[in-house]
Structure formats: C-alpha cells, structure tokens
Write an enzyme that holds these catalytic residues in place. Structure first.
Site, PDB file in Angstrom:
ATOM      1  N   GLY A  11     -38.628  30.331  -9.674  1.00  0.00           N
ATOM      2  CA  GLY A  11     -39.940  30.311 -10.328  1.00  0.00           C
ATOM      3  C   GLY A  11     -40.447  28.881 -10.480  1.00  0.00           C
ATOM      4  CG  PHE A  12     -44.140  26.554 -12.789  1.00  0.00           C
ATOM      5  CD1 PHE A  12     -44.342  25.355 -12.107  1.00  0.00           C
ATOM      6  CD2 PHE A  12     -44.543  26.640 -14.132  1.00  0.00           C
ATOM      7  CE1 PHE A  12     -44.925  24.270 -12.756  1.00  0.00           C
ATOM      8  CE2 PHE A  12     -45.123  25.572 -14.774  1.00  0.00           C
ATOM      9  CZ  PHE A  12     -45.314  24.370 -14.085  1.00  0.00           C
ATOM     10  CG  ASP A  57     -32.457  42.591 -12.260  1.00  0.00           C
ATOM     11  OD1 ASP A  57     -32.390  42.089 -13.401  1.00  0.00           O
ATOM     12  OD2 ASP A  57     -33.285  43.471 -11.948  1.00  0.00           O
ATOM     13  CE1 TYR A 146     -42.958  35.670 -21.423  1.00  0.00           C
ATOM     14  CE2 TYR A 146     -44.669  34.845 -22.902  1.00  0.00           C
ATOM     15  CZ  TYR A 146     -43.655  34.607 -21.984  1.00  0.00           C
ATOM     16  OH  TYR A 146     -43.342  33.309 -21.635  1.00  0.00           O
TER      17      TYR A 146
HETATM   18  P1  NAD Z   1     -42.237  32.179 -13.140  1.00  0.00           P
HETATM   19  O1  NAD Z   1     -42.747  33.557 -13.076  1.00  0.00           O
HETATM   20  O2  NAD Z   1     -42.740  31.192 -12.149  1.00  0.00           O
HETATM   21  O3  NAD Z   1     -40.644  32.170 -13.057  1.00  0.00           O
HETATM   22  C1  NAD Z   1     -39.831  33.194 -13.565  1.00  0.00           C
HETATM   23  C2  NAD Z   1     -38.720  33.454 -12.562  1.00  0.00           C
HETATM   24  O4  NAD Z   1     -37.824  34.444 -13.084  1.00  0.00           O
HETATM   25  C3  NAD Z   1     -39.244  33.990 -11.225  1.00  0.00           C
HETATM   26  O5  NAD Z   1     -38.702  33.263 -10.139  1.00  0.00           O
HETATM   27  C4  NAD Z   1     -38.760  35.448 -11.207  1.00  0.00           C
HETATM   28  O6  NAD Z   1     -38.570  35.960  -9.907  1.00  0.00           O
HETATM   29  C5  NAD Z   1     -37.485  35.337 -12.025  1.00  0.00           C
HETATM   30  N1  NAD Z   1     -37.075  36.621 -12.590  1.00  0.00           N
HETATM   31  C6  NAD Z   1     -37.848  37.517 -13.262  1.00  0.00           C
HETATM   32  N2  NAD Z   1     -37.109  38.580 -13.599  1.00  0.00           N
HETATM   33  C7  NAD Z   1     -35.856  38.355 -13.159  1.00  0.00           C
HETATM   34  C8  NAD Z   1     -34.631  39.097 -13.222  1.00  0.00           C
HETATM   35  N3  NAD Z   1     -34.574  40.302 -13.816  1.00  0.00           N
HETATM   36  N4  NAD Z   1     -33.523  38.560 -12.671  1.00  0.00           N
HETATM   37  C9  NAD Z   1     -33.562  37.361 -12.053  1.00  0.00           C
HETATM   38  N5  NAD Z   1     -34.691  36.604 -11.971  1.00  0.00           N
HETATM   39  C10 NAD Z   1     -35.823  37.108 -12.518  1.00  0.00           C
HETATM   40  O7  NAD Z   1     -42.501  31.676 -14.632  1.00  0.00           O
HETATM   41  P2  NAD Z   1     -42.353  30.211 -15.266  1.00  0.00           P
HETATM   42  O8  NAD Z   1     -43.679  29.775 -15.697  1.00  0.00           O
HETATM   43  O9  NAD Z   1     -41.535  29.351 -14.394  1.00  0.00           O
HETATM   44  O10 NAD Z   1     -41.524  30.572 -16.589  1.00  0.00           O
HETATM   45  C11 NAD Z   1     -40.120  30.432 -16.630  1.00  0.00           C
HETATM   46  C12 NAD Z   1     -39.608  30.685 -18.035  1.00  0.00           C
HETATM   47  O11 NAD Z   1     -40.209  29.770 -18.952  1.00  0.00           O
HETATM   48  C13 NAD Z   1     -39.903  32.102 -18.551  1.00  0.00           C
HETATM   49  O12 NAD Z   1     -38.790  32.557 -19.284  1.00  0.00           O
HETATM   50  C14 NAD Z   1     -41.090  31.878 -19.466  1.00  0.00           C
HETATM   51  O13 NAD Z   1     -41.132  32.825 -20.490  1.00  0.00           O
HETATM   52  C15 NAD Z   1     -40.828  30.484 -20.010  1.00  0.00           C
HETATM   53  N6  NAD Z   1     -42.084  29.836 -20.429  1.00  0.00           N
HETATM   54  C16 NAD Z   1     -42.960  29.353 -19.511  1.00  0.00           C
HETATM   55  C17 NAD Z   1     -44.146  28.760 -19.940  1.00  0.00           C
HETATM   56  C18 NAD Z   1     -45.151  28.170 -18.969  1.00  0.00           C
HETATM   57  O14 NAD Z   1     -46.174  27.671 -19.409  1.00  0.00           O
HETATM   58  N7  NAD Z   1     -44.914  28.178 -17.679  1.00  0.00           N
HETATM   59  C19 NAD Z   1     -44.434  28.692 -21.306  1.00  0.00           C
HETATM   60  C20 NAD Z   1     -43.524  29.232 -22.200  1.00  0.00           C
HETATM   61  C21 NAD Z   1     -42.336  29.785 -21.761  1.00  0.00           C
END
Ligand code: NAD
Ligand code: UDP
Length: 310
Positions: A11-12, A57, A146
């Site tokens: 992910g990001f 997963d 969420y």
């Molecule tokens: P994203 O969607 O880019 O990344 C999430 C990753 O988790 C993805 O690669 C997805 O494929 C993977 N994933 C989802 N379900 C899964 C599972 N069951 N098993 C294995 N992998 C799984 O999101 P992001 O923005 O990179 O966020 C990452 C984390 O940071 C999350 O937990 C999010 O709640 C937290 N977060 C992000 C932000 C933000 O602004 N980007 C803010 C607060 C919290």
C-alpha cells in the site's frame, strides 16, 4: 541484522516503510493480499535479498520462520471508498487481523506498532484533537466500520500490553499524502490532482469549508520510526497541524497545475468530519518530532509522481 515485518506493504504507507527500513539495512518481511495495494509499489525491491514478500491475508494465521524484532501493522483499507466497498473485511482486519499480529508479536517478543487513525476522534467536538479526547463516532454510520475497527485495534493492542506484557506502540495518523496513493482511491489529494491534470471538474463534497491537515509521507515515516525507537506505549498523534479547508486545498493545487477545471459541489457525506487538526505537542515532546515538508513542496512532489505515471 534487525528483522521487521510490515503488513500492508504493497500500500501507500507500507511501501514507503519498506524502502525506509531496507535503507536502514533491516531485513524486511512484507505481507499484503493486494486488496487495495499494488505490486507496482514494491516491485523495485523484488531483487533485494533483504526483502521477502508474502502474498497473504492478515485475517489468516501468519507463519514466519525467522525471529522478528519489530512488527508494523498497516494492513487495512484506508480510504472512505475502499472501506465502504469492503465494510465487513475492514472490521475483520481490525479485529482478527490485529489479533493475529499481536499473537505473532507475543511469540517473537517483538515490538508491535499498530496503525490507528485520527478517525478514532470521529467528527470531533474538541479542536484541535489531543490524545486525551475520546472522540465522537457514530458506530452505525458509513464511516463506523473503519472508525470502530481502529478503536477496537487500539483497545486490543492496549489489552495485550497490559495482560501479556507485549511491547506496543499505537500511532494515530492524521491525513497523510504523497507518491503511491492510488489515483482512484477517492481521497481528496489524489482525486483533485488528477482532476486538475485532466481538466475535469473538482468534485467538492458539501460547501468545501470542512478542514483537514495534510502531512507529507516522509514526515509521517520519520514519525513512525521515532515512535518505534521510543518506549511510549500509549496512543500518539502524528500529523501536520497546518489546517486548511478543502476549497483552500484546491487553490493550492491550482497554484501548481494550470487547469481549466471548475468546482462542482456534491452532497456532503454522512458523518464526514467537519474539522480535523492534530495537537502534536506529545510527539514534539516525547519524540522530538514535527513535520518538515510544507504542503506546497509535498504537493509538487506528488504531482510529479502522477505525471510520471503517464
Ligand atoms: P492503502 O490502501 O494504500 O494500504 C493498505 C494496504 O493493506 C494495501 O496494500 C492492501 O492491499 C493491504 N491489505 C488490506 N487488507 C489486507 C489483508 N486482509 N491482508 C493483507 N493485506 C491487506 O492505505 P494506506 O493509506 O497506505 O494506509 C495504511 C495504514 O495506515 C492503514 O492501516 C490505515 O488505516 C492507516 N492510516 C492511513 C492514513 C493515511 O492518510 N494514508 C491515515 C490514518 C491511518
Ligand atoms: N473530499 C471532497 N471531494 C473528493 C474527495 C474528498 O470534497 O473528491 C473531501 C471529503 O469529503 C473530506 C475531505 O475532502 O471532507 C478529505 O477527504 P479524504 O477522503 O481525503 O480523507 P478523510 O475524509 O478520510 O479525512
């Protein structure tokens, strides 16, 4: 050599964490099932002998044969359109996925850092938000899947700390942005940048007066690292306290991208927080951390990333 496991590595945020810890010469194990992530975010590390990727997963039991020093739990849909599309999975990842990760942490006697969010504050009645604020969340509203998943993640992590003496870190991340956010993930910055680049209209929800505070990814990653290296076991805010309205955000994007896009106003989503801004005094005091990249510089780098995809 230190060994670290990162969930949500494709992910990001997860993919930037992998790059960061590989640079620090850690052995990095990454887990992802590509629910919202992409191979494109990690494939540059595939021939790095210190990077080990497992398509898996987190709701299923995790087996890693080597002893881990650290675990960073970032797997979870994060954008409103993603968690609205996967409401039950989002709750299960926060609950079952987090429990699997915490058990793995106990087995390895690892430090476990879990990604929580400013969404635990809901549509806040206190402003800016301090860690001591309990929040204003509608459990059965659209964002409840969420928000409650993350509130449960915090509760479970804290219980493992108290009952099983697991060494934990809980980070409440406020809106973060930068390269590798999926173009179509629906969040404000990727959406508006791509609308500007394509001369299509800016979709503003409500009157655009709602506020957010956006932190550039490099600052967030540095905050995560400092927290990991600290010994602070309670929730801590990481975000940029520079607060602006969504209309002001669009103005900033228009300063960088000349565009013919006009604003179209759409319905304000139910329970969308009207204000959000972190109080980061705790992170400043305990981690000596504060964000260093200003919004415009971060937006410029993000725009360059999206342009490089074409
Ligand atoms: P994203 O969607 O880019 O990344 C999430 C990753 O988790 C993805 O690669 C997805 O494929 C993977 N994933 C989802 N379900 C899964 C599972 N069951 N098993 C294995 N992998 C799984 O999101 P992001 O923005 O990179 O966020 C990452 C984390 O940071 C999350 O937990 C999010 O709640 C937290 N977060 C992000 C932000 C933000 O602004 N980007 C803010 C607060 C919290
Ligand atoms: N937003 C908007 N138009 C869009 C996408 C988002 O007006 O096309 C608004 C959204 O309603 C919210 C803010 O921008 O008030 C930030 O949205 P985002 O999804 O990035 O993050 P979150 O709401 O989770 O903080």
């Amino acid at each position: 050599m230190k060994k670290i496991l990162i969930t949500g590595v494709a992910g990001f945020i997860g993919s930037h964490l992998a790059d960061y810890f590989l640079k620090k010469n850690y052995k990095v194990f990454g887990i992802d099932n590509f629910l919202t992530g992409s191979k494109d975010n990690i494939k540059h590390n595939f021939d790095n002998e210190n990077f080990h990727f497992l398509e898996h997963d987190v709701r299923e039991k995790i087996n890693i044969s080597e002893k881990l020093d650290y675990i960073l739990h970032f797997a979870s849909p994060a954008s409103p359109i993603d968690y609205l599309k996967h409401p039950i999975k989002t709750l299960q990842i926060g609950a079952i996925g987090t429990e699997n990760i915490l058990n793995l942490g106990v087995l390895n006697k690892a430090v476990v850092l879990v990604a929580s969010t400013s969404e635990v504050y809901g549509d806040p009645l206190e402003h800016p938000q301090k860690e001591s604020y309990f929040g204003n969340v509608n459990p059965i509203g659209p964002r409840g899947v969420y928000d409650e998943a993350k509130r449960y993640l915090e509760a479970l992590t804290s219980a493992y700390n108290k009952k099983k003496k697991l060494d934990v870190r809980i980070i409440r991340i406020f809106n973060t942005f930068g390269p590798r956010m999926r173009i179509s993930d629906g969040r404000a910055i990727p959406t508006f940048i791509n609308q500007a680049l394509n001369n299509s209209n800016f979709t503003v929800y409500g009157d655009g007066q709602q506020t957010r505070s956006f932190c550039y990814i490099n600052d967030t990653i540095e905050g995560i690292n400092r927290l990991l290296e600290s010994n602070f076991q309670k929730p801590i805010n990481i975000g940029n306290p520079y607060e602006l309205s969504i209309l002001e955000l669009i103005k900033s994007i228009k300063r960088i991208i000349p565009t013919n896009s006009k604003i179209v106003y759409e319905d304000f989503p139910e329970n969308d927080p009207k204000k959000r801004c972190p109080d980061i005094s705790l992170a400043k005091k305990l981690l000596n951390w504060h964000p260093k990249t200003n919004l415009i510089d971060g937006l410029v780098k993000t725009v360059e990333y999206y342009q490089s995809l074409n």
